[in-house]
Write an enzyme that holds these catalytic residues in place. Structure first.
Site, PDB file in Angstrom:
ATOM      1  N   HIS A   1       0.807  -1.222   0.000  1.00 50.89           N
ATOM      2  CA  HIS A   1       0.000   0.000   0.000  1.00 50.89           C
ATOM      3  C   HIS A   1       0.841   1.272   0.000  1.00 50.89           C
ATOM      4  CE1 HIS A   1      -3.537  -2.550   1.752  1.00 50.89           C
ATOM      5  NE2 HIS A   1      -3.356  -2.743   0.460  1.00 50.89           N
TER       6      HIS A   1
ATOM      7  N   GLY B   1      -1.225  -9.609  12.494  1.00 52.88           N
ATOM      8  CA  GLY B   1      -1.795  -8.301  12.805  1.00 52.88           C
ATOM      9  C   GLY B   1      -2.574  -7.655  11.683  1.00 52.88           C
TER      10      GLY B   1
ATOM     11  N   ALA C   1       1.351  -9.590  18.629  1.00 54.68           N
ATOM     12  CA  ALA C   1       2.497  -9.900  17.765  1.00 54.68           C
ATOM     13  C   ALA C   1       3.818  -9.646  18.484  1.00 54.68           C
ATOM     14  CB  ALA C   1       2.421  -9.059  16.494  1.00 54.68           C
TER      15      ALA C   1
HETATM   16  C1  BJW Z   1      -2.995  -7.042  16.652  1.00 51.80           C
HETATM   17  C2  BJW Z   1      -2.377  -6.236  17.576  1.00 51.80           C
HETATM   18  C3  BJW Z   1      -1.231  -6.758  18.131  1.00 51.80           C
HETATM   19  C4  BJW Z   1      -4.156  -5.119  16.864  1.00 51.80           C
HETATM   20  N1  BJW Z   1      -0.828  -7.922  17.769  1.00 51.80           N
HETATM   21  N2  BJW Z   1      -2.632  -8.208  16.242  1.00 51.80           N
HETATM   22  C5  BJW Z   1     -12.556  -8.382  -3.226  1.00 51.80           C
HETATM   23  C6  BJW Z   1     -13.622  -8.555  -2.362  1.00 51.80           C
HETATM   24  C7  BJW Z   1     -14.213  -7.454  -1.732  1.00 51.80           C
HETATM   25  C8  BJW Z   1     -13.770  -6.163  -1.957  1.00 51.80           C
HETATM   26  C9  BJW Z   1     -12.697  -5.993  -2.815  1.00 51.80           C
HETATM   27  C10 BJW Z   1     -12.119  -7.093  -3.440  1.00 51.80           C
HETATM   28  N3  BJW Z   1     -11.097  -6.633  -4.205  1.00 51.80           N
HETATM   29  C11 BJW Z   1     -11.015  -5.289  -4.070  1.00 51.80           C
HETATM   30  C12 BJW Z   1     -11.986  -4.862  -3.247  1.00 51.80           C
HETATM   31  C13 BJW Z   1     -12.222  -3.437  -2.838  1.00 51.80           C
HETATM   32  C14 BJW Z   1     -11.302  -2.952  -1.748  1.00 51.80           C
HETATM   33  C15 BJW Z   1     -11.541  -3.817  -0.511  1.00 51.80           C
HETATM   34  O1  BJW Z   1     -10.791  -4.717  -0.187  1.00 51.80           O
HETATM   35  N4  BJW Z   1     -12.578  -3.504   0.235  1.00 51.80           N
HETATM   36  C16 BJW Z   1     -12.893  -4.262   1.454  1.00 51.80           C
HETATM   37  C17 BJW Z   1     -12.773  -3.333   2.658  1.00 51.80           C
HETATM   38  C18 BJW Z   1     -14.240  -4.864   1.314  1.00 51.80           C
HETATM   39  N5  BJW Z   1      -9.913  -3.018  -2.173  1.00 51.80           N
HETATM   40  C19 BJW Z   1      -9.359  -2.033  -2.866  1.00 51.80           C
HETATM   41  O2  BJW Z   1      -9.996  -1.058  -3.217  1.00 51.80           O
HETATM   42  C20 BJW Z   1      -7.905  -2.195  -3.257  1.00 51.80           C
HETATM   43  N6  BJW Z   1      -7.777  -1.913  -4.643  1.00 51.80           N
HETATM   44  C21 BJW Z   1      -8.119  -2.777  -5.577  1.00 51.80           C
HETATM   45  O3  BJW Z   1      -8.450  -3.920  -5.347  1.00 51.80           O
HETATM   46  O4  BJW Z   1      -8.056  -2.276  -6.845  1.00 51.80           O
HETATM   47  C22 BJW Z   1      -8.538  -3.035  -7.951  1.00 51.80           C
HETATM   48  C23 BJW Z   1      -8.308  -2.209  -9.187  1.00 51.80           C
HETATM   49  C24 BJW Z   1      -7.700  -2.808 -10.269  1.00 51.80           C
HETATM   50  C25 BJW Z   1      -7.484  -2.048 -11.427  1.00 51.80           C
HETATM   51  C26 BJW Z   1      -7.875  -0.707 -11.476  1.00 51.80           C
HETATM   52  C27 BJW Z   1      -8.466  -0.112 -10.375  1.00 51.80           C
HETATM   53  C28 BJW Z   1      -8.689  -0.862  -9.222  1.00 51.80           C
HETATM   54  C29 BJW Z   1      -7.041  -1.157  -2.548  1.00 51.80           C
HETATM   55  C30 BJW Z   1      -7.050  -1.316  -1.076  1.00 51.80           C
HETATM   56  C31 BJW Z   1      -6.251  -0.180  -0.433  1.00 51.80           C
HETATM   57  C32 BJW Z   1      -6.345  -0.164   1.077  1.00 51.80           C
HETATM   58  N7  BJW Z   1      -5.863   1.081   1.554  1.00 51.80           N
HETATM   59  C33 BJW Z   1      -5.728   1.290   2.992  1.00 51.80           C
HETATM   60  C34 BJW Z   1      -5.257   2.732   3.230  1.00 51.80           C
HETATM   61  C35 BJW Z   1      -3.774   2.875   2.877  1.00 51.80           C
HETATM   62  C36 BJW Z   1      -3.288   4.270   3.028  1.00 51.80           C
HETATM   63  C37 BJW Z   1      -3.341   4.765   4.440  1.00 51.80           C
HETATM   64  O5  BJW Z   1      -2.743   4.177   5.354  1.00 51.80           O
HETATM   65  O6  BJW Z   1      -3.978   5.786   4.652  1.00 51.80           O
HETATM   66  O7  BJW Z   1      -4.787   0.360   3.532  1.00 51.80           O
HETATM   67  S1  BJW Z   1      -7.227   0.931   3.888  1.00 51.80           S
HETATM   68  C38 BJW Z   1      -6.418   0.229   5.294  1.00 51.80           C
HETATM   69  O8  BJW Z   1      -6.755  -1.178   5.398  1.00 51.80           O
HETATM   70  C39 BJW Z   1      -4.912   0.296   4.972  1.00 51.80           C
HETATM   71  C40 BJW Z   1      -4.447  -1.025   5.489  1.00 51.80           C
HETATM   72  O9  BJW Z   1      -3.197  -1.363   4.908  1.00 51.80           O
HETATM   73  C41 BJW Z   1      -5.581  -1.956   5.126  1.00 51.80           C
HETATM   74  C42 BJW Z   1      -5.614  -3.235   5.902  1.00 51.80           C
HETATM   75  O10 BJW Z   1      -5.795  -2.995   7.248  1.00 51.80           O
HETATM   76  P1  BJW Z   1      -5.035  -3.889   8.321  1.00 51.80           P
HETATM   77  O11 BJW Z   1      -3.581  -3.718   8.183  1.00 51.80           O
HETATM   78  O12 BJW Z   1      -5.533  -5.268   8.244  1.00 51.80           O
HETATM   79  O13 BJW Z   1      -5.438  -3.156   9.687  1.00 51.80           O
HETATM   80  P2  BJW Z   1      -6.798  -3.267  10.535  1.00 51.80           P
HETATM   81  O14 BJW Z   1      -6.877  -2.084  11.411  1.00 51.80           O
HETATM   82  O15 BJW Z   1      -7.959  -3.562   9.679  1.00 51.80           O
HETATM   83  O16 BJW Z   1      -6.572  -4.564  11.428  1.00 51.80           O
HETATM   84  C43 BJW Z   1      -5.600  -4.603  12.448  1.00 51.80           C
HETATM   85  C44 BJW Z   1      -5.615  -6.003  13.026  1.00 51.80           C
HETATM   86  O17 BJW Z   1      -4.553  -6.103  13.941  1.00 51.80           O
HETATM   87  C45 BJW Z   1      -6.909  -6.341  13.787  1.00 51.80           C
HETATM   88  O18 BJW Z   1      -7.380  -7.606  13.329  1.00 51.80           O
HETATM   89  C46 BJW Z   1      -6.469  -6.421  15.256  1.00 51.80           C
HETATM   90  O19 BJW Z   1      -7.146  -7.433  15.980  1.00 51.80           O
HETATM   91  C47 BJW Z   1      -5.011  -6.758  15.110  1.00 51.80           C
HETATM   92  N8  BJW Z   1      -4.142  -6.292  16.181  1.00 51.80           N
HETATM   93  N9  BJW Z   1      -3.137  -5.036  17.699  1.00 51.80           N
HETATM   94  C48 BJW Z   1      -1.514  -8.642  16.835  1.00 51.80           C
HETATM   95  N10 BJW Z   1      -0.584  -6.017  19.073  1.00 51.80           N
END
Ligand code: BJW
Length: 251
Positions: free
Chosen positions: A118, A190, A234
């Protein structure tokens, strides 16, 4: 729990190709807020208001204020024990680290073979689409003097070089992440396993025959799909696993 940790440690010790996928939970102990969950960023803000190209097009200054605040928070954070263990493992031949995090804490911990799916909050590209500004440039100034910052090539508006909802990942990053699913052990740490394409990687690794595992404070949609799900922090579990993986197996 002990048996699951031992099983995973044994796999980790023997793996020739190890891939680790990380999410925001890995940086939580460093003080970087996660997105989802009780104290997650999305509790205060709607993603569609801030993390989409449409939001930026509507109000670049508002989106930049959010990113500028996050940059200040992250600048005051340091890698934690989870980053340190992952960095040490990344020195092993065949180990690849794929992160969704934009904070660069893996880099600061010295992680090698890193795919940043990302992007990075410390890099910018040109929003106006000039050719020279399509390659990310580094800008680590905190605070940024003017919002929105400007493209040094054309003077247009600059944007954070991160991937927003609805945007495609950079081809090299996507390719690197998909290639890393060809492994013996795939460890997701995580991440809420909700955001695609990252959330699909564990399933691809499984299809390649990898032993799959998850470390998370709570259940995720990946928990039922992996071979071993370990619930815990983690920063506690990874150092423990690292010690276990170094020990010779008991007879
Ligand atoms: C601990 C802990 C500790 C806490 N120890 N654990 C297929 C199905 C459905 C939808 C889609 C699909 N394909 C695409 C989509 C759409 C969309 C999507 O996925 N939507 C879903 C939400 C439904 N995806 C996209 O739009 C992606 N693009 C794409 O697919 O493009 C296709 C395309 C092709 C060609 C032309 C045009 C388009 C892009 C996704 C981009 C995500 N961006 C973000 C923001 C980044 C910038 C920023 O930081 O501002 O990325 S959103 C946000 O979520 C960020 C993260 O990297 C990402 C994931 O989050 P993450 O890392 O999992 O964090 P959390 O907070 O969700 O979870 C934390 C976890 O840690 C929790 O479970 C806690 O329990 C745990 N935890 N402390 C261990 N100490």
């Amino acid at each position: 729990m002990t048996a699951r940790l031992a099983a995973l440690a044994s796999r980790l010790g023997r793996a020739e190709r190890l891939t680790i996928l990380t999410g925001a939970g890995v940086s939580a102990a460093s003080g970087v807020p996660t997105f989802r969950g009780a104290a997650g960023l999305w509790r205060q803000y709607r993603p569609e208001d801030l993390a989409t190209p449409e939001a930026f097009g509507r109000d670049p200054r508002l989106v930049w204020e959010w990113y500028a605040g996050r940059r200040e928070t992250i600048a005051a954070c340091a890698p934690n024990a989870a980053h340190v263990v992952i960095a040490a493992w990344s020195g092993r031949p065949g180990c690849r680290v794929v992160t969704q995090n934009v904070d660069d804490l893996h880099l600061r911990a010295g992680t090698r073979n890193l795919v940043r799916m990302h992007g990075s909050i410390w890099e910018l590209t040109c929003w106006d689409g000039c050719a020279a500004g399509s390659d990310p440039w580094r800008d680590e100034r905190v605070p940024l003097p003017d919002l929105p910052p400007r493209c040094p090539h054309c003077g247009g508006v600059a944007r954070p070089a991160v991937v927003w909802f609805g945007e495609a990942l950079r081809p090299a990053q996507l390719r690197g992440a998909v290639q890393a699913t060809a492994c013996d052990v795939f460890l997701a740490v995580g991440t809420s396993a909700l955001v695609y394409p990252a959330a699909g990687l564990v399933h691809e690794a499984r299809a390649h025959g990898a032993f799959t595992a998850e470390i998370n404070l709570e259940e995720t949609p990946a928990s039922d799909a992996v071979d071993v799900a370990i619930h815990g922090a983690a920063e506690d579990i990874l150092p423990h696993l690292s010690r276990l993986a170094r020990q010779p197996p008991a007879d």
